[in-house]
Design an enzyme around this catalytic site. Structure first.
Site, PDB file in Angstrom:
ATOM      1  N   CYS A 124       2.542  -4.729   6.771  1.00 47.35           N
ATOM      2  CA  CYS A 124       2.401  -4.483   5.340  1.00 47.35           C
ATOM      3  C   CYS A 124       3.704  -3.972   4.731  1.00 47.35           C
ATOM      4  O   CYS A 124       4.644  -3.628   5.441  1.00 47.35           O
ATOM      5  CB  CYS A 124       1.299  -3.445   5.098  1.00 47.35           C
ATOM      6  SG  CYS A 124      -0.339  -4.029   5.589  1.00 47.35           S
ATOM      7  N   HIS A 137       0.828  -1.211   0.000  1.00 49.62           N
ATOM      8  CA  HIS A 137       0.000   0.000   0.000  1.00 49.62           C
ATOM      9  C   HIS A 137       0.858   1.255   0.000  1.00 49.62           C
ATOM     10  O   HIS A 137       2.061   1.209   0.237  1.00 49.62           O
ATOM     11  CB  HIS A 137      -1.013   0.015   1.149  1.00 49.62           C
ATOM     12  CG  HIS A 137      -0.467   0.018   2.536  1.00 49.62           C
ATOM     13  ND1 HIS A 137       0.177   1.102   3.096  1.00 49.62           N
ATOM     14  CD2 HIS A 137      -0.493  -0.924   3.499  1.00 49.62           C
ATOM     15  CE1 HIS A 137       0.504   0.831   4.342  1.00 49.62           C
ATOM     16  NE2 HIS A 137       0.129  -0.402   4.617  1.00 49.62           N
TER      17      HIS A 137
END
Length: 174
Positions: A149, A129
């Site tokens: 992430c 992301h």
């Protein structure tokens, strides 16, 4: 209080919607990609480098940030680690709070079984992301700020998002 007729509402609606799009907060940009297909993503956690490959050719590479505990394989929800191993792109989120995101198929059956043996959850929602407003503030404090992430700049995730496809293999190495 004055009432608006259906006809006037129909005329005002496009103007109101256009005004909503005029904000200074830039939303996701949906780029297109017409180059060779990406056949695999390789992530090297130790040197913070991600490679988008077509066969054996590197199409693009990016620096990135990781979870708050970047060393080691993610085992449990909340451990701040980024998984290691073979996973796949399993979803796309154009409304991510971190600009855009592409989901990684963690946890797999092995990850879930390992966590269950310890009476814990393996966690989930691991993504590539961007930063979005929140991440832009956090990255000023530390490069590795996510819950596990892999994060790049908003401009970079726009390119990556356009290049990835569902089912694409993602090899995450230590």
């Amino acid at each position: 209080m004055p009432t608006i007729s259906r006809r006037n509402f129909t005329l005002l609606l496009p103007a109101a919607l256009a005004a909503c799009g005029a904000s200074e907060n830039r939303g996701p940009v949906f780029k297109s990609y017409g180059g060779p297909p990406v056949t695999q993503v390789v992530v090297q956690k130790s040197n913070r480098r991600m490679y988008l490959l077509s066969g054996r050719s590197v199409l693009k590479s990016y620096d990135f940030g990781l979870g708050t505990q970047p060393i080691g394989h993610k085992q449990f929800e909340g451990d701040g680690k980024t998984p290691e191993g073979l996973y796949f792109i399993d979803r796309f989120n154009p409304r991510s709070r971190y600009h855009l995101s592409a989901g990684i198929s963690y946890p797999n059956a092995y990850d879930r079984a390992f966590a269950a043996q310890h009476g814990l959850s393996a966690g989930g929602d691991i993504m590539f992301h961007g930063r979005g407003p929140e991440g832009r503030q956090l990255v000023k404090q530390r490069k590795d700020w996510t819950a596990g992430c892999i994060t790049v700049t908003d401009d970079e995730i726009e390119d990556i998002y356009a290049m990835l496809s569902l089912g694409l293999p993602v090899m995450i190495n230590a």
